[in-house]
Write a protein that holds these residues in place. Structure first.
Motif, PDB file in Angstrom:
ATOM      1  N   ALA A 158     -12.932  19.268   7.862  1.00 39.72           N
ATOM      2  CA  ALA A 158     -12.273  18.104   7.259  1.00 39.72           C
ATOM      3  C   ALA A 158     -12.026  18.348   5.769  1.00 39.72           C
ATOM      4  N   LYS A 159     -10.855  17.960   5.313  1.00 41.41           N
ATOM      5  CA  LYS A 159     -10.493  18.136   3.899  1.00 41.41           C
ATOM      6  C   LYS A 159     -10.233  16.782   3.242  1.00 41.41           C
ATOM      7  N   TRP A 160      -9.975  16.833   1.955  1.00 38.16           N
ATOM      8  CA  TRP A 160      -9.591  15.658   1.159  1.00 38.16           C
ATOM      9  C   TRP A 160     -10.601  14.509   1.290  1.00 38.16           C
ATOM     10  N   ILE A 161     -11.874  14.820   1.121  1.00 41.73           N
ATOM     11  CA  ILE A 161     -12.899  13.774   1.115  1.00 41.73           C
ATOM     12  C   ILE A 161     -13.539  13.774  -0.269  1.00 41.73           C
ATOM     13  N   PRO A 162     -13.408  12.748  -1.086  1.00 40.52           N
ATOM     14  CA  PRO A 162     -12.537  11.581  -0.867  1.00 40.52           C
ATOM     15  C   PRO A 162     -11.049  11.943  -1.050  1.00 40.52           C
ATOM     16  N   LEU A 163     -10.188  11.085  -0.541  1.00 41.95           N
ATOM     17  CA  LEU A 163      -8.740  11.263  -0.719  1.00 41.95           C
ATOM     18  C   LEU A 163      -8.420  11.227  -2.213  1.00 41.95           C
TER      19      LEU A 163
ATOM     20  N   ALA B 115       1.289   1.570  11.522  1.00 41.19           N
ATOM     21  CA  ALA B 115       0.523   2.630  10.863  1.00 41.19           C
ATOM     22  C   ALA B 115       1.388   3.306   9.796  1.00 41.19           C
ATOM     23  N   VAL B 116       2.623   3.618  10.165  1.00 43.57           N
ATOM     24  CA  VAL B 116       3.538   4.266   9.222  1.00 43.57           C
ATOM     25  C   VAL B 116       3.792   3.344   8.030  1.00 43.57           C
ATOM     26  N   LEU B 117       4.005   2.064   8.340  1.00 44.74           N
ATOM     27  CA  LEU B 117       4.305   1.089   7.294  1.00 44.74           C
ATOM     28  C   LEU B 117       3.126   0.963   6.324  1.00 44.74           C
ATOM     29  N   PHE B 118       1.905   0.886   6.872  1.00 47.49           N
ATOM     30  CA  PHE B 118       0.729   0.742   6.025  1.00 47.49           C
ATOM     31  C   PHE B 118       0.580   1.958   5.114  1.00 47.49           C
ATOM     32  N   TRP B 119       0.728   3.130   5.681  1.00 48.30           N
ATOM     33  CA  TRP B 119       0.513   4.355   4.913  1.00 48.30           C
ATOM     34  C   TRP B 119       1.597   4.526   3.845  1.00 48.30           C
ATOM     35  N   ARG B 120       2.855   4.299   4.234  1.00 42.39           N
ATOM     36  CA  ARG B 120       3.972   4.467   3.297  1.00 42.39           C
ATOM     37  C   ARG B 120       3.891   3.441   2.166  1.00 42.39           C
ATOM     38  N   GLN B 121       3.613   2.189   2.525  1.00 45.61           N
ATOM     39  CA  GLN B 121       3.578   1.162   1.484  1.00 45.61           C
ATOM     40  C   GLN B 121       2.318   1.281   0.618  1.00 45.61           C
ATOM     41  N   SER B 122       1.220   1.819   1.179  1.00 44.99           N
ATOM     42  CA  SER B 122       0.038   2.083   0.361  1.00 44.99           C
ATOM     43  C   SER B 122       0.375   3.121  -0.702  1.00 44.99           C
ATOM     44  N   LYS B 123       1.167   4.107  -0.290  1.00 44.43           N
ATOM     45  CA  LYS B 123       1.579   5.128  -1.246  1.00 44.43           C
ATOM     46  C   LYS B 123       2.458   4.497  -2.337  1.00 44.43           C
ATOM     47  N   GLU B 124       3.413   3.691  -1.894  1.00 38.43           N
ATOM     48  CA  GLU B 124       4.306   3.042  -2.863  1.00 38.43           C
ATOM     49  C   GLU B 124       3.520   2.204  -3.870  1.00 38.43           C
ATOM     50  N   GLN B 125       2.492   1.519  -3.376  1.00 35.13           N
ATOM     51  CA  GLN B 125       1.700   0.639  -4.237  1.00 35.13           C
ATOM     52  C   GLN B 125       0.540   1.375  -4.904  1.00 35.13           C
ATOM     53  N   SER B 126       0.494   2.709  -4.751  1.00 34.51           N
ATOM     54  CA  SER B 126      -0.612   3.521  -5.290  1.00 34.51           C
ATOM     55  C   SER B 126      -1.979   2.938  -4.951  1.00 34.51           C
ATOM     56  N   PHE B 127      -2.144   2.537  -3.715  1.00 37.12           N
ATOM     57  CA  PHE B 127      -3.425   2.003  -3.260  1.00 37.12           C
ATOM     58  C   PHE B 127      -4.332   3.189  -2.943  1.00 37.12           C
ATOM     59  N   LEU B 128      -5.430   3.322  -3.676  1.00 40.16           N
ATOM     60  CA  LEU B 128      -6.345   4.453  -3.487  1.00 40.16           C
ATOM     61  C   LEU B 128      -7.637   4.005  -2.821  1.00 40.16           C
ATOM     62  N   PHE B 129      -8.014   4.732  -1.790  1.00 39.16           N
ATOM     63  CA  PHE B 129      -9.313   4.517  -1.155  1.00 39.16           C
ATOM     64  C   PHE B 129      -9.798   5.900  -0.764  1.00 39.16           C
ATOM     65  N   LYS B 130     -11.028   5.987  -0.214  1.00 40.31           N
ATOM     66  CA  LYS B 130     -11.618   7.315  -0.038  1.00 40.31           C
ATOM     67  C   LYS B 130     -11.319   7.947   1.317  1.00 40.31           C
TER      68      LYS B 130
ATOM     69  N   PRO C 260     -11.975  -1.191  -1.121  1.00 40.44           N
ATOM     70  CA  PRO C 260     -12.852  -0.594  -0.113  1.00 40.44           C
ATOM     71  C   PRO C 260     -12.991   0.927  -0.293  1.00 40.44           C
ATOM     72  N   ASP C 261     -14.112   1.514   0.195  1.00 39.28           N
ATOM     73  CA  ASP C 261     -14.235   2.974   0.225  1.00 39.28           C
ATOM     74  C   ASP C 261     -13.501   3.520   1.439  1.00 39.28           C
ATOM     75  N   VAL C 262     -13.726   2.870   2.578  1.00 34.64           N
ATOM     76  CA  VAL C 262     -13.136   3.346   3.827  1.00 34.64           C
ATOM     77  C   VAL C 262     -12.274   2.233   4.431  1.00 34.64           C
ATOM     78  N   VAL C 263     -11.071   2.595   4.852  1.00 31.51           N
ATOM     79  CA  VAL C 263     -10.226   1.654   5.578  1.00 31.51           C
ATOM     80  C   VAL C 263     -10.326   2.021   7.053  1.00 31.51           C
ATOM     81  N   HIS C 264     -10.824   1.113   7.855  1.00 31.52           N
ATOM     82  CA  HIS C 264     -10.914   1.318   9.306  1.00 31.52           C
ATOM     83  C   HIS C 264      -9.716   0.592   9.898  1.00 31.52           C
ATOM     84  N   HIS C 265      -8.648   1.336  10.172  1.00 31.61           N
ATOM     85  CA  HIS C 265      -7.393   0.709  10.589  1.00 31.61           C
ATOM     86  C   HIS C 265      -6.987   1.178  11.981  1.00 31.61           C
TER      87      HIS C 265
END
Lengths: 424, 304
Positions: free
Chosen positions: A412-417, A246-261, A234-239
């Motif tokens: 706003a910064k980091w667009i895209p992430l 929220a913490v779990l999703f963000w931390r584990q996304s980092k661990e799994q190198s999941f990139l979205f915008k 996906p480009d945008v994750v609407h979570h």
């Protein structure tokens, strides 16, 4: 003469205590006016409920310094609404034992429904400041009002932000954007998500690549969901997150190198709570959360009367807590302030006169705390476009206001992430 | 077909990662369930306050981290004796009086204890979500494209070590034999001169020490708040039942099964489905193999 000494002592004490109790500053008020407050002060919702109470107490003091309500000193009678059952019994108690004619509250969508039913049955006014369940004022209850927008309003604003702000900065047309919808399964999460999905599709033709709900209280691992999302790209994750999820999703996304915008959330829970920043530090950088205004908010963008009360409120919260107001302070506080405006206009708590006053209020954006305006609909709901909401972004440990740009000094910064280790 | 579910070479990497996620999550569940299994196995008491002792362990990790920036891996060394003492005290004050009472009384007592502990935590430390962030949090180990979270790896290894230690303790020490004898037949054990009250006290204390240590170890992975225990407590009952109501190794395998059901269910059908699946499994096991997947010794005292 011990009798005389005693009398003297009592007299002195009376003078001293009387002096203590007299109003310290502001306009004189005569008599008291008591309203009921229902918030979860204990139990699993207490962490937000207590901040609501703090916001209410701060604004109560501001109101009393400014002449109280209807010329009387405003007094809050607190009740603990731990769960829907307690909310209903306590509402009953406030009405029958404390004799209140107006009840305000309640942090959670789980509570406002039950409590307002009781109020309506007793012909008591229910003034809701923060529950966002869309069903709240669609039940045909007459004396039920809500100052905050409902969950569908949050979804509306989120898609507005994605289509009008993110899309151009990502060099995409709104209908090219792929959105993954992920949400906790409360009525709040579903309300926001469903209205966002609907607007994304019907108005902007965005591409929905995923929809998934979960129960945040029993969620212990987000890896399977993240692996699935990685493949959907996906480009945008609407979570819409609530707490640990929220913490779990963000931390584990980092661990799994999941990139979205970009990731967009709404509300003071999950990504919108200070705990998220505490849990992740600068790793939180880049997340968007739709909220009440935060640091960066321009007082100059407000009307003079809005500027005055917003500044006084912000200073009072700063003095009491040492921080910028949290969403819970802002929702409860602005709700109570708006109640004062209505009562001053109605000069009565008679439901009919009160209703006439509510309906006649018509204030533009920028008129009060949070830069809100007022225009209630027939069902007692304040309008989406008057209850201005703001997109905040986590930037180096702080949630700051970034959109709409005319209301803020920050951008706003980091667009895209970028890559996970390059968001500094 | 949904691209995420199509089978192909790209799926092998995902499959490996899912297996790793299962093993690591299973490790955490095993770690949390060990104490419950022990207490249930020996005392035949369902400790509904189990999750709250886990929560207290998490708070210990949090406060030690705030006050001394103490690493949870150091705190766990302190936590074991500390929670052992907590277990002794709670046994003396609460459990001792109801140990010979009916199951209903025991359930009411432990549910009451659970509510008390949750609310004490709420009053003392507020309802805020707190986090423990040691430097090694989010450290990942990579094997090819497969990723292992270090904290989860350590928690799983400790779970295995703890389970094996307790199994060995039960099997080869005198105290262990006495505990097993008490579990198999309380009255006969008393007749043989075993001080069952002392056995229960020891069992309870060891069980609480294990769950306290588990709380410290999982604190970095999850948020710490007064009802944090509820997140795990239901599934640890499932684990205990699958494992055979008191069988340590069975509970370990039960943990892996629950984790596998959860991970596969979340991936294939969505996170909302995982509980449906493992509770269906729970009901099936209760229906067809009430003594657990692997059976168990002394099941007679349970009436199963």
């Amino acid at each position: 003469m011990p009798r005389l000494v005693f009398t003297l002592a009592v007299a002195v004490l009376a003078v001293v205590l009387g002096g203590e109790l007299a109003p310290v500053d502001g306009q004189a008020t005569s008599g008291e006016y008591k309203i009921g407050v229902l918030e979860p002060i204990t139990g699993p919702l207490a962490f937000e409920g207590k901040r609501h109470v703090q916001g209410l107490e701060i604004v109560r003091d501001l109101i009393n310094q400014r002449g109280g309500v209807m010329g009387k000193k405003l007094v809050l009678s607190m009740a603990d609404a731990t769960d829907p059952t307690a909310a209903a019994t306590e509402a009953n108690r406030l009405i029958t034992r404390e004799g209140v004619k107006i009840i305000t509250g309640t942090f959670s969508s789980r509570l406002c429904g039950a409590a307002s039913e009781v109020a309506a049955r007793h012909d008591v006014i229910y003034w809701e400041s923060s529950c966002v369940d869309p069903r709240f004022n669609k039940r045909g209850l007459k004396n039920v009002y809500r100052t905050e927008i409902d969950a569908t309003g949050f979804g509306w604003y989120n898609i507005e932000f994605i289509a009008k702000h993110l899309a151009p900065r990502l060099n995409l047309k709104p209908n090219q954007i792929k959105v993954a919808f992920l949400s906790e399964d409360s009525s709040y999460g579903q309300g926001v998500t469903e209205s966002a999905r609907q607007r994304a599709k019907s108005e902007f033709g965005m591409q929905e690549v995923m929809l998934e709900y979960y129960n945040w209280q029993t969620l212990n691992d987000m890896t399977p969901t993240i692996l699935k999302m990685k493949q959907l790209n996906p480009d945008v994750v609407h979570h819409i997150g609530f707490g640990n999820d929220a913490v779990l999703f963000w931390r584990q996304s980092k661990e799994q190198s999941f990139l979205f915008k970009a990731l967009v959330h709404a509300g003071a829970t999950g990504y919108g709570g200070t705990d998220f920043g505490k849990a992740l530090g600068n790793d939180a950088n880049g997340v968007f959360a739709l909220l009440e205004p935060g640091p960066g908010f321009r007082l100059e963008a407000l009307r003079p009367e809005g500027r005055e009360i917003e500044k006084a409120f912000r200073d009072a919260v700063q003095k009491e807590t040492g921080t910028y107001p949290f969403g819970a302070h802002q929702l409860a506080g602005s709700g109570l302030w708006l109640l004062k405006l209505v009562l001053d206009r109605a000069q009565s708590d008679d439901p009919e006169k009160f209703r006439a006053a509510v309906m006649s209020l018509d204030l533009p954006v920028g008129s009060m705390i949070n830069g809100w305006g007022v225009k209630f609909s027939e069902i007692g709901q304040n309008a989406n476009d008057r209850v201005q909401h703001y997109m905040l972004q986590w930037q180096n440990g702080q949630l700051v206001t970034v959109w709409p740009e005319e209301f803020t000094t920050l951008r706003a910064k980091w667009i895209p992430l970028g890559a996970w280790d390059q968001r500094k | 077909m949904d691209p995420a579910r199509r089978l192909g070479p790209a799926q092998i990497g995902v499959l490996t990662q899912l297996v790793v996620a299962t093993v690591l999550l299973g490790g955490i569940y095993a770690l949390i369930s060990v104490g419950l299994t022990l207490i249930f196995g020996i005392m035949r008491v369902v400790n509904f306050a189990h999750g709250e002792f886990l929560m207290l362990g998490m708070y210990l990790a949090f406060w030690a981290f705030v006050a001394f920036t103490a690493d949870p891996y150091f705190v766990v060394v302190v936590a074991i004796p500390l929670f052992f003492v907590v277990g002794l005290v709670v046994y003396g004050l609460v459990m001792r009086g109801v140990i010979h009472a009916s199951h209903n009384v025991q359930i009411f007592t432990t549910v009451g204890l659970s509510t008390v502990l949750q609310n004490v935590a709420l009053v003392a430390w507020s309802g805020d979500f707190r986090y423990v962030r040691p430097w090694h949090l989010s450290t990942v180990l990579r094997a090819g494209s497969t990723i292992f979270n270090l904290t989860q790896v350590v928690a799983s290894l400790i779970a295995v070590a703890l389970t094996l230690t307790l199994v060995a303790f039960m099997k080869w020490t005198h105290a262990g034999r006495v505990m097993r004898a008490t579990a198999q037949d309380r009255d006969a054990a008393t007749l043989m001169g075993i001080d069952t009250d002392r056995v229960y006290r020891l069992t309870f204390a060891i069980g609480i020490a294990a769950v306290g240590a588990a709380g410290v170890l999982v604190a970095p992975l999850y948020s710490v708040y007064p009802t944090a225990g509820l997140q795990f407590v239901l599934l640890s009952y499932v684990v205990v039942v699958l494992g055979g109501l008191g069988d340590m190794l069975g509970a370990m395998i039960g943990s892996l099964i629950v984790a596998a059901v959860e991970v596969a269910g979340s991936y294939l059908f969505g996170a909302a489905w995982k509980e449906i699946f493992y509770f269906i499994l729970f009901i099936l096991v209760l229906g067809f193999r009430p003594a657990g997947l692997f059976g168990q010794r002394g099941a007679g005292t349970l009436g199963v």
